[in-house]
Write a protein that holds these residues in place. Structure first.
Motif, PDB file in Angstrom:
ATOM      1  N   GLY A 178      41.336  71.721  75.270  1.00 15.57           N
ATOM      2  CA  GLY A 178      40.945  69.797  75.790  1.00 15.57           C
ATOM      3  C   GLY A 178      39.882  68.956  75.146  1.00 15.57           C
ATOM      4  O   GLY A 178      40.379  68.398  75.669  1.00 15.57           O
ATOM      5  N   THR A 197      38.798  65.643  76.648  1.00 13.56           N
ATOM      6  CA  THR A 197      39.779  64.473  76.998  1.00 13.56           C
ATOM      7  C   THR A 197      40.528  64.548  77.685  1.00 13.56           C
ATOM      8  O   THR A 197      41.544  63.691  78.487  1.00 13.56           O
ATOM      9  N   HIS A 198      41.115  66.490  77.887  1.00 13.75           N
ATOM     10  CA  HIS A 198      41.694  66.230  78.488  1.00 13.75           C
ATOM     11  C   HIS A 198      41.435  68.078  79.343  1.00 13.75           C
ATOM     12  O   HIS A 198      40.512  68.631  78.608  1.00 13.75           O
ATOM     13  N   ARG A 199      42.256  67.922  80.328  1.00 11.76           N
ATOM     14  CA  ARG A 199      42.295  70.070  80.676  1.00 11.76           C
ATOM     15  C   ARG A 199      43.330  70.541  80.412  1.00 11.76           C
ATOM     16  O   ARG A 199      42.761  71.928  80.766  1.00 11.76           O
ATOM     17  N   ASP A 200      44.382  69.946  79.907  1.00 11.86           N
ATOM     18  CA  ASP A 200      45.123  71.278  79.713  1.00 11.86           C
ATOM     19  C   ASP A 200      45.658  71.339  78.008  1.00 11.86           C
ATOM     20  O   ASP A 200      44.331  70.399  77.324  1.00 11.86           O
ATOM     21  N   ILE A 202      45.611  70.237  73.641  1.00  9.24           N
ATOM     22  CA  ILE A 202      45.575  69.207  73.642  1.00  9.24           C
ATOM     23  C   ILE A 202      46.884  69.260  71.944  1.00  9.24           C
ATOM     24  O   ILE A 202      47.011  70.214  71.470  1.00  9.24           O
ATOM     25  N   GLN A 220      50.476  66.861  79.070  1.00 11.50           N
ATOM     26  CA  GLN A 220      50.842  66.100  80.488  1.00 11.50           C
ATOM     27  C   GLN A 220      50.622  64.572  80.182  1.00 11.50           C
ATOM     28  O   GLN A 220      51.552  64.684  79.530  1.00 11.50           O
ATOM     29  N   SER A 222      48.824  61.686  79.573  1.00 16.18           N
ATOM     30  CA  SER A 222      47.386  61.165  79.855  1.00 16.18           C
ATOM     31  C   SER A 222      46.984  61.432  78.025  1.00 16.18           C
ATOM     32  O   SER A 222      47.527  62.231  77.600  1.00 16.18           O
ATOM     33  N   SER A 239      42.178  55.060  78.795  1.00 16.72           N
ATOM     34  CA  SER A 239      43.088  55.888  78.919  1.00 16.72           C
ATOM     35  C   SER A 239      44.032  54.985  78.987  1.00 16.72           C
ATOM     36  O   SER A 239      44.198  54.452  79.747  1.00 16.72           O
ATOM     37  N   SER A 245      55.800  63.548  81.359  1.00 23.29           N
ATOM     38  CA  SER A 245      54.764  64.212  80.182  1.00 23.29           C
ATOM     39  C   SER A 245      54.834  64.751  78.716  1.00 23.29           C
ATOM     40  O   SER A 245      56.770  64.883  78.699  1.00 23.29           O
TER      41      SER A 245
END
Length: 320
Positions: A178, A197-200, A202, A220, A222, A239, A245
């Motif tokens: 992420g 930038t993300h928890r999941d 990219i 996701q 975002s 954002s 998603s």
């Protein structure tokens, strides 16, 4: 997500004839669009006649991950078969010139750049997040970019060149952890900057033509913007949210007014690049849209293309 117009724009034209789902797109010029299919076929579409003026099958045995434009008549194609091939459009044909080996890691496509007039290709090297810099003339390894072992980053999912005239050659990479990272091509030992930038994972990233801002998106809904300082430092920005998603690809229009996001549910979103306000939802495709690409600067700079699992390419022009 803020409300957008209920009426969905319609495509200018739909290009048909791909032998399988369209996985990659790139404008070779304002009049020529490259497409790569799941089967490995490479096509060059004439946007004046709206026909596939050149098509080649059999050079690549697996799907096309992406293209790197060299000139108006030459480009690289990167395939999941582990090769990167240089092509030339010579007269009425599309001819392969040479190929170099580059491991296929996930769906990360390579980028081309130059350092001291040495032509280079950069792409994911292994599942640990390493990037390889190869001499595109012979495929020899020039250097490896290695993320710090103390912070495992997973595979590199996307890489972009963020080089401007008169500035050091740099790269932007996006990873499974992420985070996005910037690299100095001359010094590959450590990343210049790293930003979560993300928890999941990219899936994709993009930068604007001026290499001042970028965006990352993933599994996701975002879409996260970030700024790029002259020294390669990254800073978090605003954002936006997509309506579903699974953001598969991003592209900034050459006038830096719009950013396009393709979605796994078949829709394409258009946002203001300045404010990230959602402007339009394009719902022509009923299957996953794998890729979007914007025309280069010029009279047709407002045109963009989208490639889908339904084996078609849609051409669009909105917010001129």
């Amino acid at each position: 997500m803020a409300a957008v117009s209920r009426s969905s724009p319609q495509p200018l034209y739909v290009l048909r004839g791909s032998d399988s789902s369209v996985h990659s797109l790139e404008f070779l010029s304002s009049q020529t669009l490259l497409s790569g299919s799941f089967s490995g076929a490479v096509s060059a579409w004439d946007l004046k006649t709206l026909r596939a003026g050149h098509e080649k099958r059999g050079v690549h045995s697996k799907g096309i991950l992406g293209f790197c434009v060299v000139s108006n008549s030459s480009f690289w194609s990167h395939s999941r078969d582990g090769t990167v091939s240089l092509w030339a459009i010579d007269g009425g044909d599309l001819e392969p010139v040479r190929s170099v080996a580059l491991p296929t890691v996930g769906f990360c496509s390579c980028v081309s750049l130059a350092l001291d007039e040495q032509p280079l290709i950069c792409g994911a090297w292994d599942t640990g997040g390493e990037l390889a810099l190869l001499d595109s003339r012979d495929g020899n390894l020039v250097s490896l970019f290695k993320p710090q072992k103390s912070t495992p980053c997973g595979m590199c999912m996307a890489v972009k060149s963020i080089t401007l005239p008169g500035q050091p050659a740099r790269l932007l990479s996006a990873h499974e952890d992420g985070r996005v990272r910037t690299w100095d091509v001359r010094n590959c030992k450590t990343a210049l900057s790293c930003l979560q930038t993300h928890r999941d994972p990219i899936f994709c990233c993009t930068v604007d033509p001026g290499c001042r801002r970028g965006m990352a998106a993933g599994a996701q809904n975002s879409l996260v913007m970030f700024s790029l300082a002259e020294g390669g430092q990254l800073a978090a920005g605003s954002s936006a949210q997509s309506p579903s998603s699974g953001v598969t690809n991003l592209a900034v229009r050459s006038d830096s007014k719009l950013v396009l996001a393709s979605l796994s549910d078949g829709r394409i979103m258009a946002y203001s690049w300045k404010s990230l306000k959602p402007l339009a939802v394009m719902s022509h495709h009923l299957q996953t849209v794998h890729c979007v690409a914007c025309a280069p600067s010029g009279p047709e700079q407002h045109v963009f293309a989208a490639g889908s699992k339904d084996s078609t390419v849609s051409l669009w022009s909105i917010y001129k």
